[in-house]
Design a protein around this motif. Structure first.
Motif, PDB file in Angstrom:
ATOM      1  N   GLN A 442      -7.535  27.807   2.505  1.00  0.00           N
ATOM      2  CA  GLN A 442      -8.981  27.782   2.732  1.00  0.00           C
ATOM      3  C   GLN A 442      -9.314  27.917   4.216  1.00  0.00           C
ATOM      4  O   GLN A 442     -10.253  28.623   4.595  1.00  0.00           O
ATOM      5  CB  GLN A 442      -9.567  26.474   2.179  1.00  0.00           C
ATOM      6  CG  GLN A 442     -11.082  26.376   2.266  1.00  0.00           C
ATOM      7  CD  GLN A 442     -11.604  25.071   1.664  1.00  0.00           C
ATOM      8  OE1 GLN A 442     -10.832  24.180   1.347  1.00  0.00           O
ATOM      9  NE2 GLN A 442     -12.906  24.977   1.502  1.00  0.00           N
ATOM     10  N   LYS A 450     -11.131  33.022  -1.379  1.00  0.00           N
ATOM     11  CA  LYS A 450     -12.291  33.434  -2.180  1.00  0.00           C
ATOM     12  C   LYS A 450     -11.957  34.558  -3.160  1.00  0.00           C
ATOM     13  O   LYS A 450     -12.816  34.980  -3.938  1.00  0.00           O
ATOM     14  CB  LYS A 450     -13.405  33.919  -1.257  1.00  0.00           C
ATOM     15  CG  LYS A 450     -13.938  32.847  -0.312  1.00  0.00           C
ATOM     16  CD  LYS A 450     -14.919  33.445   0.692  1.00  0.00           C
ATOM     17  CE  LYS A 450     -15.338  32.435   1.756  1.00  0.00           C
ATOM     18  NZ  LYS A 450     -16.183  33.065   2.803  1.00  0.00           N
ATOM     19  N   SER A 451     -10.730  35.037  -3.131  1.00  0.00           N
ATOM     20  CA  SER A 451     -10.381  36.225  -3.911  1.00  0.00           C
ATOM     21  C   SER A 451     -10.198  35.927  -5.392  1.00  0.00           C
ATOM     22  O   SER A 451      -9.884  34.793  -5.787  1.00  0.00           O
ATOM     23  CB  SER A 451      -9.097  36.853  -3.365  1.00  0.00           C
ATOM     24  OG  SER A 451      -7.998  36.006  -3.648  1.00  0.00           O
ATOM     25  N   LEU A 452     -10.411  36.949  -6.183  1.00  0.00           N
ATOM     26  CA  LEU A 452     -10.175  36.860  -7.626  1.00  0.00           C
ATOM     27  C   LEU A 452      -8.695  36.614  -7.902  1.00  0.00           C
ATOM     28  O   LEU A 452      -8.342  35.889  -8.841  1.00  0.00           O
ATOM     29  CB  LEU A 452     -10.633  38.163  -8.296  1.00  0.00           C
ATOM     30  CG  LEU A 452     -10.458  38.252  -9.821  1.00  0.00           C
ATOM     31  CD1 LEU A 452     -11.257  37.157 -10.525  1.00  0.00           C
ATOM     32  CD2 LEU A 452     -10.882  39.633 -10.320  1.00  0.00           C
ATOM     33  N   SER A 455      -7.892  32.974  -7.777  1.00  0.00           N
ATOM     34  CA  SER A 455      -8.439  32.285  -8.952  1.00  0.00           C
ATOM     35  C   SER A 455      -7.546  32.501 -10.169  1.00  0.00           C
ATOM     36  O   SER A 455      -7.278  31.571 -10.942  1.00  0.00           O
ATOM     37  CB  SER A 455      -9.852  32.794  -9.247  1.00  0.00           C
ATOM     38  OG  SER A 455     -10.716  32.484  -8.178  1.00  0.00           O
ATOM     39  N   GLN A 456      -7.058  33.726 -10.333  1.00  0.00           N
ATOM     40  CA  GLN A 456      -6.176  34.025 -11.464  1.00  0.00           C
ATOM     41  C   GLN A 456      -4.870  33.232 -11.370  1.00  0.00           C
ATOM     42  O   GLN A 456      -4.395  32.676 -12.371  1.00  0.00           O
ATOM     43  CB  GLN A 456      -5.872  35.522 -11.504  1.00  0.00           C
ATOM     44  CG  GLN A 456      -7.086  36.370 -11.876  1.00  0.00           C
ATOM     45  CD  GLN A 456      -6.808  37.865 -11.733  1.00  0.00           C
ATOM     46  OE1 GLN A 456      -5.849  38.266 -11.063  1.00  0.00           O
ATOM     47  NE2 GLN A 456      -7.658  38.683 -12.360  1.00  0.00           N
ATOM     48  N   LEU A 458      -4.359  30.425  -9.777  1.00  0.00           N
ATOM     49  CA  LEU A 458      -4.645  29.006 -10.003  1.00  0.00           C
ATOM     50  C   LEU A 458      -4.799  28.701 -11.486  1.00  0.00           C
ATOM     51  O   LEU A 458      -4.288  27.690 -11.997  1.00  0.00           O
ATOM     52  CB  LEU A 458      -5.902  28.579  -9.243  1.00  0.00           C
ATOM     53  CG  LEU A 458      -5.771  28.392  -7.726  1.00  0.00           C
ATOM     54  CD1 LEU A 458      -7.112  28.051  -7.114  1.00  0.00           C
ATOM     55  CD2 LEU A 458      -4.754  27.291  -7.399  1.00  0.00           C
ATOM     56  N   ASN A 459      -5.492  29.586 -12.202  1.00  0.00           N
ATOM     57  CA  ASN A 459      -5.680  29.387 -13.649  1.00  0.00           C
ATOM     58  C   ASN A 459      -4.348  29.428 -14.380  1.00  0.00           C
ATOM     59  O   ASN A 459      -4.073  28.606 -15.259  1.00  0.00           O
ATOM     60  CB  ASN A 459      -6.630  30.443 -14.206  1.00  0.00           C
ATOM     61  CG  ASN A 459      -8.077  30.163 -13.810  1.00  0.00           C
ATOM     62  OD1 ASN A 459      -8.461  29.011 -13.594  1.00  0.00           O
ATOM     63  ND2 ASN A 459      -8.882  31.217 -13.709  1.00  0.00           N
TER      64      ASN A 459
END
Length: 466
Positions: A442, A450-452, A455-456, A458-459
């Protein structure tokens, strides 16, 4: 009127020196020559000793004692073969002369034959009435071969003969320290103090031993006794100051350090310590004043300049901090800590190129601390040297396996360099090590955070835990 021995020796010396100023040759008996030569050797006047010896051997060519002085001078001049040849000749004439065995031991010791030297000294010990000197020499020979138990035993013999033989006491403590027998040292010193309660040296050494194993209050008590016996004992005040610092009793520590300044010439160590204590009690003006006094009396004190640099860095006076750390580096350019400190000051001064060079120098000198690698990598990232930052972290990674502070940065750098597979690999590894440290991404890599893609990852990671 009969002259005392001291007056007689002085008269012989004046007579000899008066003779040297004339062309006359006067007669001296062999004992006079021995006293004259001994005096010159004690005073370090080797040439005069040699002149006296030359004349003495001319007048008394068969004197064994004078020829022993010749051996001593040969040893001093490193003419060991001549010394050995002469001592062997003398031994064949007078084998039961203790001084012959002592000088032979000196020759053998100089040649590194310490076990043979010990044997000669043991022979001399059987002949002598002055055992203390022989035991001292034996102790030193045992130190040379690192036989600390035997060395300690010999020095203890010296102390039994003369309880005020402080070099022997110091050597005994040294042996205990080398053998890592602190508790035995404490037992020995307490026993010695029971027999010699007014030995300030013993109390001082006892304090040092207590301090080394964290028995700080007992150490203070020992130093206090040392100073009750000798109120001018500088070393005890210094050591007590150190212990009081450890106990965070900074004002008392300052008092003890200041006492040393009144007893002797001011020492840079005491001044630095006073400055450090003033910093601890938030008196910066007094702190820096004492740091400056320390380097004033000892301009070659690199630790003093380092302390000044740290002080000015703390108070954000970067030009003065840089000036001070450069002086420390000029005095000890191989000190990796100084280069790292220089790098930090350059960084705060926004002199990034010099900072990078200083970090690199610190690492080349062996400063492999994790913080050094991370600070260098973060600085390289700041100046857009992402590939160089990656290179440094890859060098650090094997040194610090499973350190998420490295792996998170590697993930971020690989993302910046468009290598998403490795970015994912290191990010998953980081999450497995320490999820809370994702704040590194961060802070240093906001686009990645902030990237997609992140997020992927992390999921997927969270799902894998279900």
């Amino acid at each position: 009127m009969l002259l005392s021995q001291e007056e007689d020796d002085h008269f012989s010396l004046l007579k000899f020196e008066s003779m040297l100023k004339t062309n006359k040759v006067l007669f001296f008996d062999s004992s006079e020559f021995e006293n004259i030569i001994h005096y010159y050797l004690e005073e370090g006047k080797i040439n005069l000793a040699k002149k006296a010896l030359k004349l003495g051997l001319t007048q008394h060519p068969t004197s064994v004692d004078l020829r022993l002085f010749q051996v001593e001078i040969y040893v001093f001049e490193e003419k060991l073969e001549l010394a050995e040849r002469l001592i062997d000749e003398l031994q064949s004439i007078e084998n039961f002369n203790e001084e012959i065995h002592i000088q032979k031991a000196n020759i053998l010791s100089k040649k590194g034959c310490h076990e043979e030297a010990v044997n000669e000294l043991k022979t001399a010990l059987e002949m002598t009435e002055d055992e203390a000197d022989i035991y001292e020499m034996l102790g030193m020979e045992y130190l040379f071969v690192e036989n600390f138990e035997e060395a300690k035993n010999c020095f203890e013999k010296c102390l039994e003969i003369d309880p005020e033989d402080f070099p022997a006491l110091y050597n005994i403590v040294y042996c205990f320290e080398f053998l890592e027998k602190t508790e035995d040292a404490i037992l020995f010193l307490n026993g010695f103090i029971e027999r010699n309660p007014y030995s300030e040296i013993a109390w001082h050494e006892l304090g040092r031993q207590y301090a080394s194993i964290g028995m700080l209050h007992e150490a203070i008590r020992a130093y206090d006794f040392a100073n009750l016996i000798d109120e001018n004992f500088t070393g005890a005040y210094l050591e007590k100051g150190k212990v009081l610092e450890k106990l965070k009793r900074y004002r008392e520590a300052i008092q003890n350090y200041k006492i040393t300044l009144t007893l002797d010439d001011p020492s840079s160590f005491a001044l630095l310590s006073i400055g450090r204590c003033y910093e601890k009690i938030n008196k910066p003006k007094l702190a820096v004043r004492h740091y400056k006094e320390a380097v004033h009396i000892d301009p070659l004190l690199d630790k003093g300049w380092k302390s000044i640099a740290v002080f000015y860095l703390k108070y954000k006076n970067y030009p003065k901090a840089l000036e001070a750390i450069q002086k420390a580096i000029n005095l000890d350019g191989e000190n990796s800590f100084y280069w790292k400190l220089s790098a930090r000051i350059h960084t705060f001064s926004v002199q990034y190129e010099q900072a990078i060079e200083a970090y690199a120098k610190a690492i080349s000198l062996g400063n492999y601390k994790l913080s050094t690698w991370l600070e260098l990598a973060d600085l390289l990232l700041l100046v857009n040297e992402s590939e160089f930052a990656l290179e440094q972290l890859l060098l650090a990674e094997p040194l610090f396996p499973n350190k998420s502070k490295i792996t998170y940065r590697l993930a971020g750098l690989y993302f910046m360099l468009k290598n998403e597979d490795k970015a994912e690999f290191y990010l998953l590894q980081s999450l497995a090590l320490n999820q809370s440290n994702i704040t590194i991404i961060q802070t240093l890599f906001p686009d990645f955070f902030k990237s997609l893609k992140l997020s992927q990852i992390l999921n997927d990671f969270k799902n894998s835990l279900l």
